[in-house]
Design an enzyme around this catalytic site. Structure first.
Site, PDB file in Angstrom:
ATOM      1  N   HIS A  58       0.858  -1.217  -0.138  1.00 21.05           N
ATOM      2  CA  HIS A  58       0.116  -0.090  -0.071  1.00 21.05           C
ATOM      3  C   HIS A  58       0.885   1.356  -0.015  1.00 21.05           C
ATOM      4  CE1 HIS A  58      -3.746   2.203   0.462  1.00 21.05           C
ATOM      5  NE2 HIS A  58      -3.211   2.881   1.422  1.00 21.05           N
ATOM      6  N   HIS A  60       1.229   5.333  -1.460  1.00 17.62           N
ATOM      7  CA  HIS A  60       0.664   6.742  -2.146  1.00 17.62           C
ATOM      8  C   HIS A  60       2.303   7.373  -2.348  1.00 17.62           C
ATOM      9  CE1 HIS A  60      -3.256   5.825  -0.902  1.00 17.62           C
ATOM     10  NE2 HIS A  60      -2.948   5.908   0.340  1.00 17.62           N
ATOM     11  N   GLN A  63       3.095  11.036  -1.405  1.00 22.77           N
ATOM     12  CA  GLN A  63       3.255  11.344   0.120  1.00 22.77           C
ATOM     13  C   GLN A  63       4.382  11.414   0.619  1.00 22.77           C
ATOM     14  OE1 GLN A  63       0.015   9.522   2.003  1.00 22.77           O
ATOM     15  NE2 GLN A  63      -1.232  10.321   0.604  1.00 22.77           N
ATOM     16  N   ARG A  81      -4.652  15.573   6.605  1.00 21.32           N
ATOM     17  CA  ARG A  81      -5.044  15.502   5.387  1.00 21.32           C
ATOM     18  C   ARG A  81      -5.143  16.674   4.698  1.00 21.32           C
ATOM     19  NH1 ARG A  81     -10.922  13.524   3.135  1.00 21.32           N
ATOM     20  NH2 ARG A  81     -11.459  15.437   3.674  1.00 21.32           N
ATOM     21  N   HIS A 202     -11.893   3.929  -2.954  1.00 17.71           N
ATOM     22  CA  HIS A 202     -11.008   4.725  -2.048  1.00 17.71           C
ATOM     23  C   HIS A 202     -11.463   4.287  -0.856  1.00 17.71           C
ATOM     24  CE1 HIS A 202     -10.110   7.876   0.412  1.00 17.71           C
ATOM     25  NE2 HIS A 202      -8.926   8.200  -0.048  1.00 17.71           N
ATOM     26  N   HIS A 266      -5.692  -1.007   6.186  1.00 18.26           N
ATOM     27  CA  HIS A 266      -5.896  -0.591   7.641  1.00 18.26           C
ATOM     28  C   HIS A 266      -6.537  -1.469   8.188  1.00 18.26           C
ATOM     29  CE1 HIS A 266      -3.669   2.950   6.192  1.00 18.26           C
ATOM     30  NE2 HIS A 266      -4.861   3.434   5.685  1.00 18.26           N
ATOM     31  N   ASP A 317       2.379   3.016   2.947  1.00 17.37           N
ATOM     32  CA  ASP A 317       1.414   4.147   2.860  1.00 17.37           C
ATOM     33  C   ASP A 317       1.593   5.515   2.410  1.00 17.37           C
ATOM     34  OD1 ASP A 317      -1.118   5.255   2.965  1.00 17.37           O
ATOM     35  OD2 ASP A 317      -1.632   4.369   5.015  1.00 17.37           O
TER      36      ASP A 317
END
Ligand code: ZN
Length: 443
Positions: A58, A60, A63, A81, A202, A266, A317
């Site tokens: 996982h 992104h 980020q 966020r 999502h 998660h 992540d």
């Protein structure tokens, strides 16, 4: 044909084997056998403990630019966020290629041979479509190829800003016009030997139940992996219960999503029925402990999920750190903190989560083992550095899982090609590449 002589190799049992010969041809392992204590001539020597390729299930990638830049603002996941959206706003295809390439190269240095990219940063500013609506997805595929790692692009359906909440400006970059538009766009992406295309929902905040069913159908009909963020935050559960009278996992079950190709990312705040549903479906749960602790998400207790029949995988992540050993031991250590008891997940079980089970949840069942027929992914961890010096064979797995760091990875082979040698990426100066790519999107 290349023959590797491994000082120690983990072949799937509770302890490693000594002096293992691994023969590789055309990117696949063709033979694994007992070697002699001293390596024969004309072999590639791998000193330390050799593991199957590690899996970061996982990611992104964008980020990575946030690392070290979000530790001052107090608040919760939702405060973080806002900071994350500010970086997302600045990224274009060119800067994303540089950032993802450098991030995947950092993963390679950490022993990652396969990444699952949960991709939602699809469109331009304000939601404007690029000439190729899949431009950003193709950028990520190219970035992984340049960094030498396999990728499963988990293209993410994202439709709403929240349940019955319109999209904000940043979220317009994530969103398609509807589930059918998502299907049309994603169906145009091609797979190859090093890239698979999977589906993602999502969350049940950003996708309504009807659209979730459309995405689940697409994945099932094509036998593709399907991932979704599930119950990362209590507020997500509360919103679903208020709007639908059901938890996210139950909504996903009703949408037909829960099956062996499904991964719940998660799976932190589950009730007993959610655990039974995920376990009964034989789904995978992808834990991301370093991000979950960074974002104050809470502690997911994974033993009850594995007892119910689920498998585990691991992801970095948000890339607060990229270290799959740190992710693996955190699954166990977090459970200790929450339960007041020790030893819920042993070293071999955690290694399976970060190798074979991680590969399977990304659609690569032919990878993740040091065994004939498996893809030739070999990751060698030095045992002689300051962290692990004093090791003995009996406890080498425990030493690596509970005390090694990404910096102990010395050699990485992906599909028979060496992409890390002596702790250095063979193609990319990774610190320089990260520095340049991050400066472009944060200043
Ligand atoms: Zn995520």
């Amino acid at each position: 044909m290349t023959t590797y002589w491994c000082e120690l190799a983990w072949l799937g049992g509770e302890r490693p084997e000594s002096a293992v010969l691994v023969e590789v041809e055309d990117g696949a392992i063709v033979a694994v056998g007992a070697g002699q204590d001293s390596p024969p001539r004309d072999v590639r020597i791998l000193e330390g403990l050799t593991l199957p390729g590690l899996v970061n299930a996982h990611s992104h990638a964008f980020q990575r630019a946030l690392r070290g830049r979000t530790q001052r603002a107090s608040g919760s996941f939702w405060t973080w966020r806002k900071q994350m959206y500010r970086v997302a706003d600045r990224i274009d295809p060119e800067s994303y290629l540089a950032l993802a390439r450098a991030t995947y190269a950092e993963m390679a240095l950490a022993g990652v041979t396969t990444v699952g990219e949960f991709h939602y940063l699809h469109h331009g500013a304000g939601g404007a479509r690029y000439g190729d609506p899949n431009e950003m997805g193709r950028v990520l595929l190219a970035a992984a190829a340049e960094a030498g790692v396999r990728i499963t692009l988990l293209d993410c359906c994202y439709l709403h800003g929240g349940i019955e909440t319109p999209l904000d400006d940043t979220q317009r970059r994530f969103a398609d016009a509807g589930a059918e538009a998502w299907v049309e766009r994603v169906s145009d992406l091609d797979e190859n030997e090093s890239a698979r295309i999977g589906a993602a929902i999502h969350s049940m905040r950003a996708v309504d139940p009807e659209a979730a069913a459309t995405v689940a159908d697409w994945a099932r009909e094509r036998e593709r992996p399907l991932h979704a963020h599930v119950s990362e935050q209590p507020a997500e559960n509360e919103a679903c219960l208020e709007a639908y009278g059901r938890t996210p996992a139950k909504l996903l079950a009703e949408a037909g999503a829960l099956a062996a190709n499904f991964t719940a990312v998660h799976a932190t705040h589950l009730d007993g029925e959610d655990v039974t549903l995920l376990g009964g479906a034989g789904a995978c749960c992808c834990v991301c402990p370093t991000t979950e602790r960074d974002l104050a998400d809470g502690i997911g207790r994974m033993r009850r999920l594995t007892d119910a029949g689920a498998s585990l995988s691991l992801g970095s992540d948000s890339h607060a750190v990229i270290d799959m050993f740190e992710e693996a031991r955190a699954v166990e250590f977090d459970e200790r903190l929450a339960s007041g008891e020790r030893v819920h997940h042993g070293a071999a079980a955690l290694l399976r989560a970060v190798s074979a089970d991680g590969q399977a949840c990304l659609g690569w069942p032919d990878a993740g083992r040091i065994a004939p027929g498996s893809r030739a992914d070999l990751v060698t961890v030095s045992l002689d550095g300051v962290r692990l010096a004093g090791w003995e064979t009996e406890f080498a797995l425990d030493a690596v899982v509970f005390a090694a760091g990404a910096a102990d990875v010395r050699s990485v082979v992906v599909d028979g090609e060496e992409i890390v040698r002596d702790g250095q990426h063979t193609r990319i100066n990774v610190p320089d590449a990260l520095h340049e790519a991050i400066r472009r999107v944060v200043t």
